[in-house]
Design a protein around this motif. Structure first.
Motif, PDB file in Angstrom:
ATOM      1  N   SER A 174      81.964  57.411  15.056  1.00  0.00           N
ATOM      2  CA  SER A 174      82.947  56.503  15.757  1.00  0.00           C
ATOM      3  C   SER A 174      83.259  55.338  15.149  1.00  0.00           C
ATOM      4  N   ILE A 175      82.143  54.476  14.907  1.00  0.00           N
ATOM      5  CA  ILE A 175      82.357  53.180  14.399  1.00  0.00           C
ATOM      6  C   ILE A 175      82.929  53.366  13.092  1.00  0.00           C
ATOM      7  N   LEU A 176      82.360  54.144  12.250  1.00  0.00           N
ATOM      8  CA  LEU A 176      82.838  54.248  10.799  1.00  0.00           C
ATOM      9  C   LEU A 176      84.323  54.745  10.579  1.00  0.00           C
ATOM     10  N   ALA A 177      84.852  55.405  11.653  1.00  0.00           N
ATOM     11  CA  ALA A 177      86.005  55.907  11.833  1.00  0.00           C
ATOM     12  C   ALA A 177      87.125  55.069  12.667  1.00  0.00           C
ATOM     13  N   ASN A 178      86.416  53.836  13.063  1.00  0.00           N
ATOM     14  CA  ASN A 178      87.132  52.673  13.879  1.00  0.00           C
ATOM     15  C   ASN A 178      87.612  53.148  14.902  1.00  0.00           C
ATOM     16  N   GLY A 179      86.843  54.069  15.831  1.00  0.00           N
ATOM     17  CA  GLY A 179      87.327  54.694  16.943  1.00  0.00           C
ATOM     18  C   GLY A 179      86.594  54.193  18.139  1.00  0.00           C
ATOM     19  N   HIS A 180      87.297  54.474  19.555  1.00  0.00           N
ATOM     20  CA  HIS A 180      86.511  54.209  20.740  1.00  0.00           C
ATOM     21  C   HIS A 180      85.699  55.417  21.077  1.00  0.00           C
ATOM     22  N   ILE A 181      84.732  55.069  22.291  1.00  0.00           N
ATOM     23  CA  ILE A 181      83.903  56.194  22.602  1.00  0.00           C
ATOM     24  C   ILE A 181      83.716  56.039  24.204  1.00  0.00           C
ATOM     25  N   LEU A 182      83.800  57.397  24.575  1.00  0.00           N
ATOM     26  CA  LEU A 182      83.602  57.450  26.051  1.00  0.00           C
ATOM     27  C   LEU A 182      82.399  58.286  26.453  1.00  0.00           C
ATOM     28  N   LEU A 183      81.386  57.679  26.780  1.00  0.00           N
ATOM     29  CA  LEU A 183      80.138  58.450  27.150  1.00  0.00           C
ATOM     30  C   LEU A 183      80.042  58.714  28.573  1.00  0.00           C
ATOM     31  N   GLU A 184      79.875  60.074  28.509  1.00  0.00           N
ATOM     32  CA  GLU A 184      79.717  60.738  29.944  1.00  0.00           C
ATOM     33  C   GLU A 184      78.481  61.219  30.389  1.00  0.00           C
ATOM     34  N   GLY A 185      77.876  60.966  31.542  1.00  0.00           N
ATOM     35  CA  GLY A 185      76.510  61.722  31.797  1.00  0.00           C
ATOM     36  C   GLY A 185      76.287  61.063  33.223  1.00  0.00           C
ATOM     37  N   VAL A 186      75.112  61.943  33.863  1.00  0.00           N
ATOM     38  CA  VAL A 186      74.710  61.433  35.013  1.00  0.00           C
ATOM     39  C   VAL A 186      74.024  60.161  34.966  1.00  0.00           C
ATOM     40  N   PRO A 187      73.669  59.475  36.116  1.00  0.00           N
ATOM     41  CA  PRO A 187      73.076  58.163  36.199  1.00  0.00           C
ATOM     42  C   PRO A 187      71.498  58.411  35.519  1.00  0.00           C
ATOM     43  N   GLY A 188      71.240  57.393  34.834  1.00  0.00           N
ATOM     44  CA  GLY A 188      69.699  57.413  34.341  1.00  0.00           C
ATOM     45  C   GLY A 188      69.669  58.090  32.900  1.00  0.00           C
ATOM     46  N   VAL A 189      70.566  58.325  31.986  1.00  0.00           N
ATOM     47  CA  VAL A 189      70.229  59.190  30.943  1.00  0.00           C
ATOM     48  C   VAL A 189      70.471  58.385  29.849  1.00  0.00           C
ATOM     49  N   ALA A 190      70.422  56.886  29.931  1.00  0.00           N
ATOM     50  CA  ALA A 190      70.440  55.995  28.928  1.00  0.00           C
ATOM     51  C   ALA A 190      71.876  55.625  28.506  1.00  0.00           C
ATOM     52  N   LYS A 191      73.068  55.874  28.796  1.00  0.00           N
ATOM     53  CA  LYS A 191      74.366  55.570  28.281  1.00  0.00           C
ATOM     54  C   LYS A 191      74.467  54.118  28.054  1.00  0.00           C
ATOM     55  N   THR A 192      74.279  53.296  29.061  1.00  0.00           N
ATOM     56  CA  THR A 192      74.393  51.920  28.748  1.00  0.00           C
ATOM     57  C   THR A 192      73.411  51.348  27.871  1.00  0.00           C
ATOM     58  N   LEU A 193      72.277  51.803  28.079  1.00  0.00           N
ATOM     59  CA  LEU A 193      71.186  51.060  27.122  1.00  0.00           C
ATOM     60  C   LEU A 193      71.606  51.555  25.379  1.00  0.00           C
ATOM     61  N   THR A 194      71.866  52.771  25.571  1.00  0.00           N
ATOM     62  CA  THR A 194      72.428  53.100  24.011  1.00  0.00           C
ATOM     63  C   THR A 194      73.410  52.510  23.397  1.00  0.00           C
ATOM     64  N   ALA A 195      74.109  52.184  24.558  1.00  0.00           N
ATOM     65  CA  ALA A 195      75.403  51.272  23.824  1.00  0.00           C
ATOM     66  C   ALA A 195      74.985  49.905  23.369  1.00  0.00           C
ATOM     67  N   LYS A 196      73.929  49.456  24.384  1.00  0.00           N
ATOM     68  CA  LYS A 196      73.333  48.166  24.298  1.00  0.00           C
ATOM     69  C   LYS A 196      72.726  47.903  22.811  1.00  0.00           C
ATOM     70  N   LEU A 197      71.739  49.045  22.575  1.00  0.00           N
ATOM     71  CA  LEU A 197      71.020  49.156  21.418  1.00  0.00           C
ATOM     72  C   LEU A 197      71.756  49.182  20.134  1.00  0.00           C
ATOM     73  N   LEU A 198      72.821  50.122  20.238  1.00  0.00           N
ATOM     74  CA  LEU A 198      73.952  50.104  19.121  1.00  0.00           C
ATOM     75  C   LEU A 198      74.392  48.773  18.640  1.00  0.00           C
ATOM     76  N   SER A 199      74.808  48.006  19.719  1.00  0.00           N
ATOM     77  CA  SER A 199      75.471  46.972  19.306  1.00  0.00           C
ATOM     78  C   SER A 199      74.502  45.822  18.830  1.00  0.00           C
ATOM     79  N   LYS A 200      73.136  45.747  19.183  1.00  0.00           N
ATOM     80  CA  LYS A 200      72.106  45.073  18.508  1.00  0.00           C
ATOM     81  C   LYS A 200      71.640  45.143  17.235  1.00  0.00           C
ATOM     82  N   SER A 201      71.899  46.667  16.969  1.00  0.00           N
ATOM     83  CA  SER A 201      71.775  46.997  15.382  1.00  0.00           C
ATOM     84  C   SER A 201      72.871  46.589  14.474  1.00  0.00           C
ATOM     85  N   MET A 202      74.007  45.962  14.969  1.00  0.00           N
ATOM     86  CA  MET A 202      74.920  45.598  14.113  1.00  0.00           C
ATOM     87  C   MET A 202      75.279  43.834  14.643  1.00  0.00           C
ATOM     88  N   ALA A 203      75.643  43.225  13.733  1.00  0.00           N
ATOM     89  CA  ALA A 203      75.981  41.717  13.715  1.00  0.00           C
ATOM     90  C   ALA A 203      77.212  41.544  14.226  1.00  0.00           C
TER      91      ALA A 203
END
Length: 340
Positions: free
Chosen positions: A58-87
């Motif tokens: 999605s990032i390489l294709a310059n597109g936006h992402i919708l993450l869907e899942g029940v509470p507690g499956v690391a949706k927000t954490l994954t997004a924060k980790l991905l942002s930290k891996s990029m400056a």
């Protein structure tokens, strides 16, 4: 130097032949960076390899992402980790029922010293935007995202502000909870490149999650995640993606898949031409992260479900039978003849 034709490369890969080919593009830095990002996210995220690859594409294709899942499956954490891996500049917006459009895009404030109004930019003016629980804001607030997500710009008081590239929105939503939520408009859903559904971990993954959490003690789980790519490198990789080769017969294959969604009796609403373009760009992304400078039918198949499942609407009769959009899309993709 001898090179293979693209369609020959395609056929060889589909037949699992061990073939070495000369790449027309230098994708080695891209592939190396992708592998390192996977490793960094793997320090915290257990499993979910397919989801991580889809996020990177999605990032390489310059597109936006919708993450869907029940509470507690690391949706927000994954997004924060991905942002930290990029400056990239990072901004997080928590959507609530009382959130106003000006809380997102900004507002004009009267400056007494200048006797004029000055525009104060909102949190959307960043590179990497995390929108938590996007379905908790009403339609008025959702509409504020239409222009910025599609055109990468915001118009306020007749003046247009262009967003700094790269610009990426990752939104999360909970499909179970209904109270205090609003269904996303179809026009907004269409602006997301992928809808990624996150499921529960299996037993071995759950054990690994508990072991990692136990080993953390008082340390921050994000502390060990390093920054891998810079803003300029992401722009360079996005430029490389546009040069990935796709044969005319594969472009026709994409068009046939999308056309079938419009003619399928199980679907009330089919996919638009924007979906065709999304599959094209996403399939190039899947080819790139595998180190190939050309698209194969398997790349298109891999892109089809996450690109289409939120853009089509299942008929009420089929929905009552428990048939999902992803199941119908898989049937459509399997029914369209693969070009050779």
């Amino acid at each position: 130097m001898e090179t293979f034709e693209t369609n020959e490369n395609q056929e060889a890969i589909e037949n699992n032949e061990n073939v070495n080919f000369q790449s027309r593009l230098n994708l080695e830095p891209l592939k190396t960076s992708v592998d390192k990002i996977r490793q960094e996210l793997g320090k915290v995220i257990v499993g979910q390899h397919k989801m991580i690859d889809q996020l990177i594409v999605s990032i390489l294709a310059n597109g936006h992402i919708l993450l869907e899942g029940v509470p507690g499956v690391a949706k927000t954490l994954t997004a924060k980790l991905l942002s930290k891996s990029m400056a990239l500049d990072f901004s997080r917006i928590q959507f609530t029922p009382d959130l106003m459009p000006s809380d997102i895009i900004g507002t004009s404030v009267f400056d007494l010293s200048k006797s004029s109004f000055e525009f104060k930019k909102g949190p959307v003016f960043s590179n990497f935007i995390l929108i938590d629980e996007i379905n908790r804001a009403p339609a008025k607030t959702q509409a504020a995202l239409f222009e910025v997500m599609e055109e990468r710009q915001i118009t306020v008081d007749g003046k247009t502000y262009t967003m700094d590239e790269p610009f990426l929105v990752i939104a999360t939503q909970n499909p179970i909870e209904q109270e205090g939520t609003y269904r996303l408009p179809e026009a907004q859903l269409d602006r997301f490149l992928f809808k990624i559904t996150i499921g529960y971990p299996d037993l071995s993954e759950e054990i690994t999650i508990l072991q990692k959490e136990n080993d953390l003690q008082n340390r921050n789980k994000m502390a060990d995640v390093a920054t891998i790519v810079s803003k300029s490198e992401i722009k360079e990789f996005q430029g490389l993606l546009k040069q990935i080769i796709i044969e005319p017969n594969l472009i026709e294959y994409i068009a046939k898949v999308v056309l079938n969604t419009r003619e399928n009796p199980f679907l009330y609403l089919g996919a638009s031409p924007r979906a065709s373009i999304a599959i094209l760009n996403a399939s190039k992304g899947f080819a790139a992260i595998k180190g190939r400078d050309f698209v194969t039918p398997e790349d298109i198949k891999e892109a089809a479900i996450p690109v289409l499942q939120h853009r089509v609407v299942v008929t009420p009769e089929r929905e009552m039978e428990g048939i999902s959009a992803s199941e119908i899309i898989k049937q459509i993709v399997d029914s369209v003849e693969i070009p050779r």
